[in-house]
Enzyme design. Structure first.
Site, PDB file in Angstrom:
ATOM      1  N   CYS A  72       5.146  38.940  -2.355  1.00 57.75           N
ATOM      2  CA  CYS A  72       5.108  40.379  -2.555  1.00 57.75           C
ATOM      3  C   CYS A  72       3.859  40.784  -3.334  1.00 57.75           C
ATOM      4  O   CYS A  72       3.214  39.964  -3.991  1.00 57.75           O
ATOM      5  CB  CYS A  72       6.355  40.839  -3.319  1.00 57.75           C
ATOM      6  SG  CYS A  72       7.885  40.724  -2.360  1.00 57.75           S
TER       7      CYS A  72
ATOM      8  N   HIS B 219       5.877  46.435  -4.930  1.00 59.23           N
ATOM      9  CA  HIS B 219       6.878  46.929  -5.877  1.00 59.23           C
ATOM     10  C   HIS B 219       6.409  46.756  -7.315  1.00 59.23           C
ATOM     11  O   HIS B 219       5.410  46.063  -7.605  1.00 59.23           O
ATOM     12  CB  HIS B 219       8.211  46.207  -5.681  1.00 59.23           C
ATOM     13  CG  HIS B 219       8.143  44.718  -5.880  1.00 59.23           C
ATOM     14  ND1 HIS B 219       8.081  44.118  -7.124  1.00 59.23           N
ATOM     15  CD2 HIS B 219       8.131  43.689  -4.982  1.00 59.23           C
ATOM     16  CE1 HIS B 219       8.052  42.804  -7.000  1.00 59.23           C
ATOM     17  NE2 HIS B 219       8.074  42.510  -5.700  1.00 59.23           N
TER      18      HIS B 219
END
Length: 396
Positions: free
Chosen positions: A337, A319
Protein backbone atom coordinates in the site's frame (compact mmCIF):
# COMPACT_ATOMS: atom_id res chain seq x y z
CA UNK A 1 -73.87 8.00 -113.99
CA UNK A 2 -71.29 9.73 -111.83
CA UNK A 3 -74.03 11.57 -109.92
CA UNK A 4 -75.92 8.38 -109.20
CA UNK A 5 -72.74 6.63 -108.05
CA UNK A 6 -71.89 9.37 -105.65
CA UNK A 7 -75.41 9.25 -104.18
CA UNK A 8 -75.25 5.51 -103.62
CA UNK A 9 -71.84 5.84 -102.00
CA UNK A 10 -73.11 8.57 -99.65
CA UNK A 11 -76.09 6.43 -98.59
CA UNK A 12 -73.81 3.50 -97.88
CA UNK A 13 -71.49 5.61 -95.69
CA UNK A 14 -74.46 6.95 -93.74
CA UNK A 15 -75.64 3.40 -93.06
CA UNK A 16 -72.15 2.41 -91.88
CA UNK A 17 -71.95 5.38 -89.52
CA UNK A 18 -75.33 4.57 -88.00
CA UNK A 19 -74.34 0.94 -87.61
CA UNK A 20 -71.17 1.88 -85.71
CA UNK A 21 -73.14 3.84 -83.09
CA UNK A 22 -75.69 1.17 -82.16
CA UNK A 23 -75.82 -2.49 -81.30
CA UNK A 24 -78.48 -4.99 -81.95
CA UNK A 25 -80.36 -3.96 -78.82
CA UNK A 26 -80.10 -0.32 -79.44
CA UNK A 27 -77.78 0.32 -76.37
CA UNK A 28 -75.32 3.18 -76.91
CA UNK A 29 -71.68 3.53 -75.39
CA UNK A 30 -71.52 0.41 -73.12
CA UNK A 31 -69.39 0.83 -69.80
CA UNK A 32 -66.69 -1.77 -69.24
CA UNK A 33 -67.24 -3.79 -65.99
CA UNK A 34 -64.78 -2.96 -63.06
CA UNK A 35 -63.52 -5.79 -60.80
CA UNK A 36 -64.47 -5.36 -57.10
CA UNK A 37 -61.66 -4.14 -54.75
CA UNK A 38 -60.29 -6.50 -52.08
CA UNK A 39 -60.70 -6.16 -48.31
CA UNK A 40 -57.68 -5.73 -46.02
CA UNK A 41 -56.02 -8.97 -44.93
CA UNK A 42 -54.01 -8.86 -41.66
CA UNK A 43 -51.35 -11.47 -40.91
CA UNK A 44 -49.00 -11.80 -37.90
CA UNK A 45 -45.96 -13.98 -37.21
CA UNK A 46 -47.54 -15.19 -33.94
CA UNK A 47 -50.60 -17.45 -33.95
CA UNK A 48 -53.67 -16.53 -31.96
CA UNK A 49 -53.73 -18.62 -28.78
CA UNK A 50 -50.07 -19.60 -29.05
CA UNK A 51 -48.21 -20.48 -25.86
CA UNK A 52 -44.48 -20.72 -25.07
CA UNK A 53 -43.65 -18.11 -27.71
CA UNK A 54 -39.86 -17.48 -27.58
CA UNK A 55 -38.99 -14.25 -25.79
CA UNK A 56 -36.60 -13.21 -28.57
CA UNK A 57 -39.49 -12.99 -31.05
CA UNK A 58 -39.81 -9.64 -32.81
CA UNK A 59 -43.55 -9.48 -33.48
CA UNK A 60 -44.57 -8.38 -36.98
CA UNK A 61 -47.93 -7.53 -38.56
CA UNK A 62 -48.48 -7.39 -42.33
CA UNK A 63 -51.40 -5.71 -44.09
CA UNK A 64 -52.30 -6.89 -47.60
CA UNK A 65 -54.71 -5.20 -50.04
CA UNK A 66 -54.94 -2.07 -47.95
CA UNK A 67 -53.15 0.00 -45.35
CA UNK A 68 -52.45 -0.61 -41.64
CA UNK A 69 -53.29 2.44 -39.55
CA UNK A 70 -52.94 1.36 -35.94
CA UNK A 71 -51.12 -1.51 -34.19
CA UNK A 72 -50.67 -2.01 -30.44
CA UNK A 73 -48.89 -4.76 -28.52
CA UNK A 74 -49.16 -4.85 -24.73
CA UNK A 75 -49.28 -7.30 -21.87
CA UNK A 76 -52.77 -8.41 -20.98
CA UNK A 77 -52.64 -6.41 -17.74
CA UNK A 78 -51.56 -3.31 -19.66
CA UNK A 79 -48.41 -2.77 -17.59
CA UNK A 80 -45.97 -3.55 -20.40
CA UNK A 81 -46.25 -1.92 -23.82
CA UNK A 82 -44.05 -2.87 -26.75
CA UNK A 83 -43.29 -0.01 -29.16
CA UNK A 84 -43.13 -0.55 -32.91
CA UNK A 85 -43.39 1.27 -36.21
CA UNK A 86 -45.04 0.83 -39.60
CA UNK A 87 -42.92 0.79 -42.73
CA UNK A 88 -44.81 0.12 -45.90
CA UNK A 89 -47.25 -2.71 -45.29
CA UNK A 90 -45.45 -4.07 -42.19
CA UNK A 91 -45.48 -3.13 -38.49
CA UNK A 92 -42.45 -4.40 -36.55
CA UNK A 93 -41.95 -4.41 -32.78
CA UNK A 94 -38.87 -2.55 -31.55
CA UNK A 95 -38.34 -4.76 -28.50
CA UNK A 96 -38.30 -8.41 -27.59
CA UNK A 97 -40.86 -9.90 -25.21
CA UNK A 98 -41.01 -10.50 -21.45
CA UNK A 99 -40.92 -14.13 -20.30
CA UNK A 100 -44.06 -15.82 -18.95
CA UNK A 101 -46.31 -12.96 -20.06
CA UNK A 102 -49.71 -12.91 -21.77
CA UNK A 103 -49.91 -10.38 -24.62
CA UNK A 104 -52.69 -8.81 -26.68
CA UNK A 105 -51.87 -7.71 -30.22
CA UNK A 106 -54.44 -5.46 -31.90
CA UNK A 107 -54.14 -4.32 -35.51
CA UNK A 108 -56.49 -2.14 -37.55
CA UNK A 109 -56.52 -0.67 -41.05
CA UNK A 110 -58.52 0.02 -44.17
CA UNK A 111 -58.76 -2.26 -47.19
CA UNK A 112 -58.69 -1.31 -50.85
CA UNK A 113 -62.47 -1.71 -50.70
CA UNK A 114 -62.63 1.22 -48.26
CA UNK A 115 -63.81 -0.89 -45.35
CA UNK A 116 -62.11 -0.92 -41.93
CA UNK A 117 -60.78 -4.19 -40.49
CA UNK A 118 -59.63 -4.98 -36.93
CA UNK A 119 -57.71 -8.09 -35.82
CA UNK A 120 -56.88 -9.26 -32.28
CA UNK A 121 -54.25 -11.89 -31.45
CA UNK A 122 -53.63 -13.24 -27.96
CA UNK A 123 -50.54 -15.26 -27.02
CA UNK A 124 -48.26 -16.15 -24.09
CA UNK A 125 -44.47 -16.21 -23.97
CA UNK A 126 -42.27 -18.94 -22.57
CA UNK A 127 -41.42 -18.61 -18.86
CA UNK A 128 -37.72 -18.38 -17.92
CA UNK A 129 -36.07 -19.19 -14.60
CA UNK A 130 -33.35 -16.97 -13.10
CA UNK A 131 -30.86 -19.62 -14.22
CA UNK A 132 -31.90 -18.81 -17.79
CA UNK A 133 -31.42 -15.03 -17.47
CA UNK A 134 -28.25 -12.99 -17.08
CA UNK A 135 -28.45 -9.70 -15.20
CA UNK A 136 -26.32 -6.72 -16.35
CA UNK A 137 -24.92 -4.66 -13.45
CA UNK A 138 -23.41 -1.32 -14.48
CA UNK A 139 -20.74 0.96 -13.08
CA UNK A 140 -20.69 3.95 -12.73
CA UNK A 141 -23.95 4.33 -10.87
CA UNK A 142 -26.83 6.47 -12.06
CA UNK A 143 -25.98 10.16 -11.57
CA UNK A 144 -22.45 9.48 -10.30
CA UNK A 145 -19.59 11.90 -10.92
CA UNK A 146 -16.40 10.01 -11.77
CA UNK A 147 -12.75 10.53 -12.61
CA UNK A 148 -11.28 10.96 -16.08
CA UNK A 149 -10.05 7.35 -16.18
CA UNK A 150 -13.36 5.69 -15.30
CA UNK A 151 -14.43 2.91 -17.68
CA UNK A 152 -18.00 1.78 -18.19
CA UNK A 153 -18.15 -1.66 -16.58
CA UNK A 154 -20.91 -4.17 -17.31
CA UNK A 155 -20.88 -7.32 -15.18
CA UNK A 156 -23.13 -10.29 -15.98
CA UNK A 157 -24.06 -12.82 -13.32
CA UNK A 158 -24.29 -15.59 -15.96
CA UNK A 159 -21.89 -15.95 -18.92
CA UNK A 160 -22.59 -14.34 -22.27
CA UNK A 161 -21.44 -16.71 -25.00
CA UNK A 162 -22.86 -14.68 -27.88
CA UNK A 163 -20.85 -11.56 -27.09
CA UNK A 164 -21.47 -10.01 -30.52
CA UNK A 165 -25.26 -10.17 -30.15
CA UNK A 166 -24.98 -8.33 -26.83
CA UNK A 167 -22.35 -5.80 -27.90
CA UNK A 168 -24.53 -4.71 -30.82
CA UNK A 169 -27.10 -3.60 -28.25
CA UNK A 170 -24.69 -1.97 -25.79
CA UNK A 171 -24.35 1.74 -26.59
CA UNK A 172 -22.26 4.47 -24.97
CA UNK A 173 -22.83 8.06 -26.08
CA UNK A 174 -21.11 11.15 -24.78
CA UNK A 175 -21.37 14.92 -25.01
CA UNK A 176 -18.95 16.08 -26.27
CA UNK A 177 -18.61 13.11 -28.63
CA UNK A 178 -15.88 10.72 -27.49
CA UNK A 179 -14.11 7.91 -29.36
CA UNK A 180 -14.12 4.65 -27.43
CA UNK A 181 -14.87 0.95 -27.58
CA UNK A 182 -15.78 -2.28 -25.78
CA UNK A 183 -13.33 -4.86 -24.51
CA UNK A 184 -14.46 -8.22 -23.12
CA UNK A 185 -12.37 -9.35 -20.17
CA UNK A 186 -14.42 -12.56 -19.99
CA UNK A 187 -17.90 -13.90 -20.79
CA UNK A 188 -19.06 -12.17 -17.59
CA UNK A 189 -17.40 -8.75 -17.90
CA UNK A 190 -17.14 -6.07 -20.58
CA UNK A 191 -15.52 -2.64 -20.26
CA UNK A 192 -15.95 0.45 -22.46
CA UNK A 193 -13.25 3.12 -22.26
CA UNK A 194 -12.41 6.17 -24.34
CA UNK A 195 -9.30 6.21 -26.50
CA UNK A 196 -7.84 8.86 -24.18
CA UNK A 197 -8.90 10.03 -20.73
CA UNK A 198 -12.35 11.60 -20.58
CA UNK A 199 -12.59 15.34 -20.93
CA UNK A 200 -13.74 16.84 -17.61
CA UNK A 201 -17.41 17.80 -17.72
CA UNK A 202 -18.37 15.12 -20.26
CA UNK A 203 -21.95 13.83 -19.98
CA UNK A 204 -22.21 10.10 -20.67
CA UNK A 205 -25.19 7.82 -21.30
CA UNK A 206 -25.05 4.02 -21.25
CA UNK A 207 -27.93 2.19 -22.98
CA UNK A 208 -28.12 -1.59 -22.74
CA UNK A 209 -31.02 -2.97 -24.77
CA UNK A 210 -30.44 -6.53 -23.57
CA UNK A 211 -33.82 -7.69 -22.35
CA UNK A 212 -34.55 -11.17 -23.81
CA UNK A 213 -31.54 -11.02 -26.16
CA UNK A 214 -30.10 -14.56 -26.57
CA UNK A 215 -26.78 -14.85 -24.74
CA UNK A 216 -26.16 -18.42 -25.88
CA UNK A 217 -26.57 -21.80 -24.16
CA UNK A 218 -30.25 -21.11 -23.51
CA UNK A 219 -29.60 -17.93 -21.50
CA UNK A 220 -31.23 -14.55 -22.24
CA UNK A 221 -30.67 -10.99 -21.11
CA UNK A 222 -32.75 -10.27 -18.01
CA UNK A 223 -33.47 -6.57 -18.55
CA UNK A 224 -32.50 -3.32 -20.24
CA UNK A 225 -30.39 -0.74 -18.41
CA UNK A 226 -29.95 3.02 -18.77
CA UNK A 227 -27.29 4.86 -16.75
CA UNK A 228 -26.23 8.50 -17.03
CA UNK A 229 -23.12 9.86 -15.36
CA UNK A 230 -20.80 12.87 -15.45
CA UNK A 231 -17.02 13.13 -15.63
CA UNK A 232 -15.67 15.45 -12.94
CA UNK A 233 -12.42 17.35 -12.78
CA UNK A 234 -9.14 15.63 -13.61
CA UNK A 235 -7.26 14.22 -10.60
CA UNK A 236 -4.12 12.29 -11.62
CA UNK A 237 -1.57 11.16 -9.04
CA UNK A 238 1.94 9.86 -9.80
CA UNK A 239 3.47 7.58 -7.17
CA UNK A 240 7.28 7.41 -7.48
CA UNK A 241 8.24 4.31 -5.50
CA UNK A 242 11.98 5.06 -5.76
CA UNK A 243 11.75 8.66 -4.58
CA UNK A 244 9.05 7.91 -1.99
CA UNK A 245 6.94 10.79 -3.30
CA UNK A 246 3.46 11.16 -4.72
CA UNK A 247 2.56 14.17 -6.86
CA UNK A 248 -1.13 15.01 -7.13
CA UNK A 249 -2.20 16.95 -10.24
CA UNK A 250 -5.64 18.53 -10.42
CA UNK A 251 -6.75 19.72 -13.85
CA UNK A 252 -3.18 19.35 -15.02
CA UNK A 253 -1.54 21.41 -12.27
CA UNK A 254 0.57 19.93 -9.47
CA UNK A 255 -1.29 20.72 -6.26
CA UNK A 256 0.63 18.75 -3.66
CA UNK A 257 3.70 16.53 -3.33
CA UNK A 258 3.22 14.02 -0.54
CA UNK A 259 5.93 11.95 1.23
CA UNK A 260 4.92 8.29 1.08
CA UNK A 261 6.07 4.79 1.88
CA UNK A 262 5.27 2.02 -0.60
CA UNK A 263 5.81 -1.75 -0.69
CA UNK A 264 9.02 -3.15 0.77
CA UNK A 265 11.45 -5.45 -1.05
CA UNK A 266 9.26 -8.50 -0.37
CA UNK A 267 5.96 -6.80 -1.17
CA UNK A 268 6.65 -4.39 -4.00
CA UNK A 269 3.87 -2.04 -5.04
CA UNK A 270 2.89 -2.83 -8.61
CA UNK A 271 4.02 -0.57 -11.46
CA UNK A 272 1.36 0.68 -13.87
CA UNK A 273 -1.72 2.82 -14.21
CA UNK A 274 -4.41 2.13 -11.63
CA UNK A 275 -7.78 3.68 -10.89
CA UNK A 276 -9.53 4.51 -7.65
CA UNK A 277 -12.11 1.72 -7.29
CA UNK A 278 -13.48 2.35 -3.79
CA UNK A 279 -13.39 5.02 -1.08
CA UNK A 280 -13.50 4.12 2.63
CA UNK A 281 -13.32 6.78 5.29
CA UNK A 282 -12.45 3.95 7.69
CA UNK A 283 -11.75 0.30 6.96
CA UNK A 284 -10.36 -2.78 8.71
CA UNK A 285 -7.45 -4.34 6.80
CA UNK A 286 -6.93 -8.04 7.43
CA UNK A 287 -4.07 -9.74 5.57
CA UNK A 288 -6.12 -12.94 5.53
CA UNK A 289 -8.24 -11.39 2.76
CA UNK A 290 -5.13 -11.36 0.54
CA UNK A 291 -4.24 -14.98 1.29
CA UNK A 292 -1.82 -14.43 4.22
CA UNK A 293 -2.41 -16.90 7.04
CA UNK A 294 -2.61 -15.58 10.59
CA UNK A 295 0.47 -17.70 11.50
CA UNK A 296 2.54 -16.00 8.81
CA UNK A 297 5.06 -13.46 10.16
CA UNK A 298 3.78 -11.07 7.48
CA UNK A 299 0.23 -11.27 8.78
CA UNK A 300 -1.44 -8.05 9.89
CA UNK A 301 -4.90 -7.01 11.05
CA UNK A 302 -5.32 -3.24 11.20
CA UNK A 303 -8.53 -1.79 12.59
CA UNK A 304 -10.05 1.50 11.45
CA UNK A 305 -7.49 2.51 8.81
CA UNK A 306 -8.40 6.05 7.79
CA UNK A 307 -9.02 7.54 4.34
CA UNK A 308 -8.44 4.43 2.25
CA UNK A 309 -8.62 4.43 -1.57
CA UNK A 310 -8.56 0.95 -3.16
CA UNK A 311 -6.69 0.63 -6.46
CA UNK A 312 -6.30 -3.16 -6.97
CA UNK A 313 -8.34 -6.29 -6.37
CA UNK A 314 -5.36 -7.80 -4.55
CA UNK A 315 -5.54 -5.23 -1.76
CA UNK A 316 -3.41 -2.22 -2.64
CA UNK A 317 -4.74 1.02 -1.13
CA UNK A 318 -3.61 4.57 -0.61
CA UNK A 319 -4.32 5.39 3.05
CA UNK A 320 -3.26 7.08 6.26
CA UNK A 321 -0.40 5.23 7.95
CA UNK A 322 0.66 7.12 11.08
CA UNK A 323 2.64 4.04 12.22
CA UNK A 324 5.13 4.53 9.34
CA UNK A 325 5.56 8.30 9.66
CA UNK A 326 9.33 8.03 10.10
CA UNK A 327 9.71 6.11 6.84
CA UNK A 328 7.43 8.26 4.69
CA UNK A 329 9.57 10.06 2.14
CA UNK A 330 12.59 7.91 3.06
CA UNK A 331 11.93 4.17 2.77
CA UNK A 332 9.45 1.59 1.54
CA UNK A 333 8.15 -0.47 4.43
CA UNK A 334 4.55 -1.42 3.59
CA UNK A 335 3.00 -4.61 2.28
CA UNK A 336 2.25 -2.88 -1.03
CA UNK A 337 0.00 0.00 0.00
CA UNK A 338 0.89 3.68 -0.26
CA UNK A 339 1.07 5.04 3.27
CA UNK A 340 1.08 8.73 4.17
CA UNK A 341 0.28 11.04 7.07
CA UNK A 342 -3.29 11.26 8.27
CA UNK A 343 -3.47 14.92 7.22
CA UNK A 344 -2.28 14.20 3.67
CA UNK A 345 -4.49 11.14 3.37
CA UNK A 346 -7.50 13.15 4.50
CA UNK A 347 -6.75 15.85 1.90
CA UNK A 348 -6.32 13.31 -0.90
CA UNK A 349 -9.51 11.52 0.15
CA UNK A 350 -11.45 14.79 -0.07
CA UNK A 351 -10.20 15.40 -3.63
CA UNK A 352 -10.79 11.87 -4.91
CA UNK A 353 -13.58 10.00 -6.64
CA UNK A 354 -13.98 6.66 -8.37
CA UNK A 355 -12.14 6.57 -11.65
CA UNK A 356 -9.35 8.96 -10.64
CA UNK A 357 -6.00 7.94 -12.09
CA UNK A 358 -3.07 6.78 -9.92
CA UNK A 359 0.08 5.97 -11.91
CA UNK A 360 2.91 4.06 -10.23
CA UNK A 361 6.49 4.35 -11.53
CA UNK A 362 9.88 3.05 -10.39
CA UNK A 363 8.88 -0.43 -9.20
CA UNK A 364 10.26 -3.64 -10.76
CA UNK A 365 6.94 -5.42 -10.16
CA UNK A 366 4.35 -5.13 -12.94
CA UNK A 367 0.62 -4.77 -12.46
CA UNK A 368 -1.22 -7.91 -13.56
CA UNK A 369 -4.05 -7.62 -16.12
CA UNK A 370 -7.48 -7.28 -14.50
CA UNK A 371 -5.99 -6.81 -11.02
CA UNK A 372 -8.33 -3.89 -10.57
CA UNK A 373 -9.45 -1.59 -13.38
CA UNK A 374 -6.30 -1.95 -15.45
CA UNK A 375 -7.78 -0.69 -18.72
CA UNK A 376 -5.18 2.03 -19.28
CA UNK A 377 -2.34 -0.48 -19.37
CA UNK A 378 -3.74 -1.88 -22.63
CA UNK A 379 -2.72 -0.17 -25.89
CA UNK A 380 -5.53 1.25 -28.00
CA UNK A 381 -4.89 -1.22 -30.84
CA UNK A 382 -5.02 -4.15 -28.42
CA UNK A 383 -8.12 -2.70 -26.81
CA UNK A 384 -9.97 -2.67 -30.13
CA UNK A 385 -9.11 -6.34 -30.61
CA UNK A 386 -11.02 -7.10 -27.43
CA UNK A 387 -14.31 -6.16 -29.07
CA UNK A 388 -16.65 -8.97 -30.07
CA UNK A 389 -17.45 -7.09 -33.26
CA UNK A 390 -13.87 -6.49 -34.44
CA UNK A 391 -14.75 -3.49 -36.58
CA UNK A 392 -18.16 -4.85 -37.61
CA UNK A 393 -20.93 -2.27 -37.91
CA UNK A 394 -22.94 -2.53 -34.65
CA UNK A 395 -26.13 -1.56 -36.53
CA UNK A 396 -25.81 -4.49 -38.95
Amino acid sequence: MRTVGRLVTSLMLAVLVLSGCTDGGGVKNPVKAVAPKDPLTIETNVDNGASSVPVDTLVTVDGFDGQLSDVSLASQDGKTKVPGDIRGVRWTAQQFLEPGTSYVLTAAGTGDDGKKVTSTTRFTTKALSLDEQTYPAVAPLQGETVGVGMPVIVSFDLPVKDRAAFEKRMKVTAQPATVGGWYWLSDNTAHWRPKSYWKPGTKVSVDLALNSVPAGDGIYGQQDQRVDFTVGRSVVSIVDTKRHRMTVKIDGKARRTIPVSTGDASHRSRNGTKLVMEKHESIDMDAATTGVDSDDPNYYNLKGVKYALRVTNSGEFLHAAPWSAASQGNANVSHGCVGMSTANAGWLFSQSKRGDVVRYVGSPRRLEPANGWTDWNVSWSDWLEGSALQGEDPAA
